[in-house]
Design an enzyme around this catalytic site. Structure first.
Site, mmCIF file in Angstrom:
data_model
loop_
_atom_site.group_PDB
_atom_site.id
_atom_site.type_symbol
_atom_site.label_atom_id
_atom_site.label_comp_id
_atom_site.label_asym_id
_atom_site.label_seq_id
_atom_site.Cartn_x
_atom_site.Cartn_y
_atom_site.Cartn_z
ATOM 1 N N LYS A 13 1.112 -27.004 -18.264
ATOM 2 C CA LYS A 13 0.458 -25.753 -17.768
ATOM 3 C C LYS A 13 0.056 -26.107 -16.288
ATOM 4 C CE LYS A 13 -3.195 -25.476 -20.445
ATOM 5 N NZ LYS A 13 -3.144 -26.566 -21.585
ATOM 6 N N ARG A 127 1.368 -39.496 -18.315
ATOM 7 C CA ARG A 127 0.607 -38.772 -17.281
ATOM 8 C C ARG A 127 -0.427 -39.687 -16.828
ATOM 9 N NH1 ARG A 127 -2.246 -33.229 -18.433
ATOM 10 N NH2 ARG A 127 -3.741 -34.339 -19.633
ATOM 11 N N ARG A 150 -8.845 -32.712 -29.082
ATOM 12 C CA ARG A 150 -8.607 -31.930 -27.879
ATOM 13 C C ARG A 150 -7.636 -30.979 -28.706
ATOM 14 N NH1 ARG A 150 -7.328 -35.339 -22.980
ATOM 15 N NH2 ARG A 150 -6.367 -33.217 -22.308
#
Ligand code: ADP
Length: 285
Positions: A13, A127, A150
């Site tokens: 996103k 990441r 999450r």
């Protein structure tokens, strides 16, 4: 252009939002970023959110709704925005609907980035490694344990939004497993197809664009009316006649499908392509 990006952590996103921001000169509103800034600045909101975020839970709805409401009132919102990480629960989505209604803002679409869950952990690990290599501070919630929390929260609290927006004919789903470049291209393609972005070469292709816009406008409430307008459209655009009617037909056909599913509006050959042809023709003259 006013969009929501929907997808689990690691879906891309943030990456796609940045690309859309650059291309369309709109603003990215990431509640995660805003909350991290609040934590760093030790504001009252930050102090409240700090431990919740670190554990991978969701910050209370009232807090994020308040942040977004204030932000939507800022003058830089007028060109459009992308909401990234908000709404994240059905009550947040309902609150957003109310806010937008009150502020007379229309949402164009909700773009869902669909990814295989098995790829997410790898993506987040990559990441983290890249951030470390760049010497950047790594997010404290980017550990495998917190990530699984999450993800679980996403499944139970956020995933119902897919149904929420699909029911409201706002949902567009993109395969988030393609390369970054492909995902960007696909998002832009579907956004042009629903008329959320100006087609390329919009200036030169003004008559075609006008015809398409007119067709779309009239077509919204009823399919029949739309088809009629579409047939009339070439008159309004004598110069780019063929292309204009093609664009208008596409727009009308697209709007006709509105009653069944928004995805149907996304025809393979988009109005953007048709108007590009007009632009090319003009350039030759
Ligand atoms: P990701 O999408 O990778 O989980 P974000 O940066 O969007 O990361 O969010 C990080 C954290 O910030 C979330 O785990 C949550 O604690 C908090 N947060 C962000 N947006 C919201 C929201 N809309 N509602 C509640 N909590 C939020």
């Amino acid at each position: 252009m006013r969009l929501i990006l929907l997808g689990p952590p690691g879906a891309g996103k943030g990456t796609q939002a940045q690309r859309l921001v650059q291309k369309h000169r709109i603003v990215q509103l990431s509640t995660g970023e805003m909350l991290r800034a609040a934590v760093a600045a030790q504001t009252p909101v930050g102090l409240q959110a700090k431990d919740i975020m670190a554990s991978g839970s969701l910050v209370p709805d009232e807090i994020v709704i308040g942040i977004i409401s204030d932000r939507l009132d800022q003058p830089d919102m007028k060109n459009g925005f992308i909401l990234d990480g908000f709404p994240r629960t059905v009550p947040q989505a309902a609150a957003l609907d109310e806010l937008l209604k009150k502020k007379h803002i229309k949402l164009d679409a909700v773009v869902e980035l669909r990814v295989n869950e098995s790829a997410l952990l790898d993506r987040v690990e990559t990441r983290v490694a890249e951030m470390r290599a760049r010497g950047e501070e790594v997010r404290i919630d980017d550990t495998p344990e917190v990530l699984s929390k999450r993800l679980a929260n996403y499944r139970t609290l956020t995933e119902p939004l897919i149904h929420y927006y699909s029911e409201r004919r706002k949902l567009l789903t993109v395969d988030g497993m393609m390369t970054i470049e492909h995902v960007t291209r696909e998002i832009n393609r579907i956004l042009s197809a629903i008329g959320a972005v100006e087609p390329k070469g919009a200036k030169a292709a003004a008559p075609a664009k006008k015809a398409a816009a007119a067709a779309r406008k009239t077509a919204k409430p009823a399919g029949k009316k739309a088809a009629k307008t579409a047939k009339k459209a070439p008159k309004a655009a004598p110069k780019g006649k063929k292309a204009a009617s093609r664009v208008a037909r596409k727009a009308a056909a697209a709007a006709k499908g509105r009653g069944t599913a928004m995805a149907k509006k996304v025809a393979k050959k988009t109005p953007a392509k048709a108007s590009k042809k007009v632009t090319k023709k003009r350039a030759k003259r």
